[in-house]
Structure formats: C-alpha cells, structure tokens
Motif scaffolding. Structure first.
Motif, mmCIF file in Angstrom:
data_model
loop_
_atom_site.group_PDB
_atom_site.id
_atom_site.type_symbol
_atom_site.label_atom_id
_atom_site.label_comp_id
_atom_site.label_asym_id
_atom_site.label_seq_id
_atom_site.Cartn_x
_atom_site.Cartn_y
_atom_site.Cartn_z
ATOM 1 N N PRO A 39 0.815 -1.219 0.000
ATOM 2 C CA PRO A 39 0.000 0.000 0.000
ATOM 3 C C PRO A 39 0.851 1.273 0.000
ATOM 4 O O PRO A 39 0.568 2.211 -0.751
ATOM 5 N N LYS A 40 1.899 1.309 0.805
ATOM 6 C CA LYS A 40 2.757 2.500 0.849
ATOM 7 C C LYS A 40 3.374 2.786 -0.514
ATOM 8 O O LYS A 40 3.330 3.908 -1.001
ATOM 9 N N ASN A 41 3.954 1.765 -1.141
ATOM 10 C CA ASN A 41 4.590 1.968 -2.443
ATOM 11 C C ASN A 41 3.585 2.406 -3.496
ATOM 12 O O ASN A 41 3.884 3.256 -4.344
ATOM 13 N N LEU A 42 2.405 1.821 -3.464
ATOM 14 C CA LEU A 42 1.390 2.179 -4.448
ATOM 15 C C LEU A 42 0.893 3.609 -4.251
ATOM 16 O O LEU A 42 0.681 4.337 -5.225
ATOM 17 N N VAL A 43 0.727 4.027 -2.999
ATOM 18 C CA VAL A 43 0.314 5.414 -2.739
ATOM 19 C C VAL A 43 1.405 6.379 -3.181
ATOM 20 O O VAL A 43 1.114 7.428 -3.768
ATOM 21 N N MET A 44 2.660 6.028 -2.940
ATOM 22 C CA MET A 44 3.756 6.889 -3.383
ATOM 23 C C MET A 44 3.777 6.980 -4.911
ATOM 24 O O MET A 44 3.953 8.063 -5.473
ATOM 25 N N ALA A 45 3.604 5.861 -5.591
ATOM 26 C CA ALA A 45 3.587 5.856 -7.054
ATOM 27 C C ALA A 45 2.383 6.647 -7.580
ATOM 28 O O ALA A 45 2.504 7.415 -8.551
ATOM 29 N N LEU A 46 1.236 6.471 -6.949
ATOM 30 C CA LEU A 46 0.032 7.199 -7.337
ATOM 31 C C LEU A 46 0.247 8.700 -7.180
ATOM 32 O O LEU A 46 -0.092 9.488 -8.078
ATOM 33 N N THR A 47 0.855 9.096 -6.080
ATOM 34 C CA THR A 47 1.143 10.506 -5.842
ATOM 35 C C THR A 47 2.069 11.056 -6.918
ATOM 36 O O THR A 47 1.868 12.166 -7.423
ATOM 37 N N GLY A 48 3.081 10.285 -7.287
ATOM 38 C CA GLY A 48 3.992 10.709 -8.344
ATOM 39 C C GLY A 48 3.279 10.904 -9.666
ATOM 40 O O GLY A 48 3.538 11.873 -10.393
ATOM 41 N N GLU A 49 2.380 9.989 -9.996
ATOM 42 C CA GLU A 49 1.656 10.096 -11.265
ATOM 43 C C GLU A 49 0.689 11.273 -11.257
ATOM 44 O O GLU A 49 0.531 11.949 -12.274
ATOM 45 N N VAL A 50 0.054 11.539 -10.129
ATOM 46 C CA VAL A 50 -0.807 12.722 -10.033
ATOM 47 C C VAL A 50 0.044 13.979 -10.209
ATOM 48 O O VAL A 50 -0.371 14.934 -10.872
ATOM 49 N N GLY A 51 1.258 13.955 -9.653
ATOM 50 C CA GLY A 51 2.175 15.072 -9.845
ATOM 51 C C GLY A 51 2.537 15.272 -11.303
ATOM 52 O O GLY A 51 2.622 16.411 -11.786
ATOM 53 N N GLU A 52 2.770 14.174 -12.036
ATOM 54 C CA GLU A 52 3.077 14.282 -13.460
ATOM 55 C C GLU A 52 1.887 14.839 -14.243
ATOM 56 O O GLU A 52 2.069 15.627 -15.177
ATOM 57 N N LEU A 53 0.685 14.457 -13.843
ATOM 58 C CA LEU A 53 -0.513 15.009 -14.480
ATOM 59 C C LEU A 53 -0.627 16.502 -14.176
ATOM 60 O O LEU A 53 -0.888 17.310 -15.077
ATOM 61 N N ALA A 54 -0.373 16.870 -12.927
ATOM 62 C CA ALA A 54 -0.437 18.284 -12.547
ATOM 63 C C ALA A 54 0.605 19.103 -13.290
ATOM 64 O O ALA A 54 0.347 20.255 -13.666
#
Length: 117
Positions: free
Chosen positions: A25-40
């Motif tokens: 879960p931690k790694n997936l949330v970190m990856a998800l956050t990174g991808e949202v950052g790339e979208l932003a």
C-alpha cells in the motif's frame, strides 16, 4: 469494459512481471502521488483557457491520457491490494457527499461543505 475487468487486466500485468511483491500500500500510494504530480505538471502553468483546450490537439491529448491512465492503474492496484470494491466505495462516498453538499446550498458554489451554512 467494467472496473472489475480493468482491475483484472492490471493485476495480470503485474503478476506476469512478478511485481506484486513491490506493490505494498505504501509503495502504491507513493507511485500514485507521483503520477498525479506528473498530471499536474502538464497543467501547471497553463491559463484556464489553455487547460481547457489542451486535449484539442493530438499531442496534448496523448500526454493527458497517458498520465490519467497511470493514475487509474495505480489506483486500481491499490484497491486490489487493500481489497476495496471501488464501485461500492464510490457509491458510499457519494451518499456522504449528498449530505455534505445539499443541492440547495451547494449549487454553483465552489466551497467546502463546512462553509455552506
């Protein structure tokens, strides 16, 4: 294609690569956050008008589609790992939001529910 079918496709993709052990879960949330950052990042310095027109050309549309897909892929993986039924979770959250944002108070207003009174 349904949410469950997408989840199965993403799970199979991860399984074939033996990536499940990395998908905590931690790694997936970190990856998800990174991808949202790339979208932003795509939208970061655009005017409102430019942001609305971004997908009008093929290059802009593809960039946005790829980042949106990455966000969804990680969200689907996270929901699988945590055994969360996304359809049920969305329905439950919409019920909460119906109470927090009654139409007669929230219509046309972009404020947090605590400011609607």
């Amino acid at each position: 294609m349904t949410i469950d079918e997408l989840r199965d496709m993403v799970t199979e993709f991860s399984q074939r690569r033996d990536w499940e052990r990395f998908h905590t879960p931690k790694n997936l949330v970190m990856a998800l956050t990174g991808e949202v950052g790339e979208l932003a990042e795509i939208f970061q310095w655009l005017t409102p008008e430019q942001s609305e027109a971004l997908c009008d050309d093929e290059e802009g549309r593809v960039k946005v589609e790829h980042e949106v897909a990455d966000v969804l892929i990680y969200l689907l993986r996270l929901s699988t790992v945590l055994d969360i039924d996304l359809a049920t979770a969305v329905q439950a959250k919409l019920k909460v939001n119906e109470q927090r944002y009654p139409v007669n108070l929230a219509r046309g207003r972009a404020v947090k529910y605590s400011e609607l009174g």
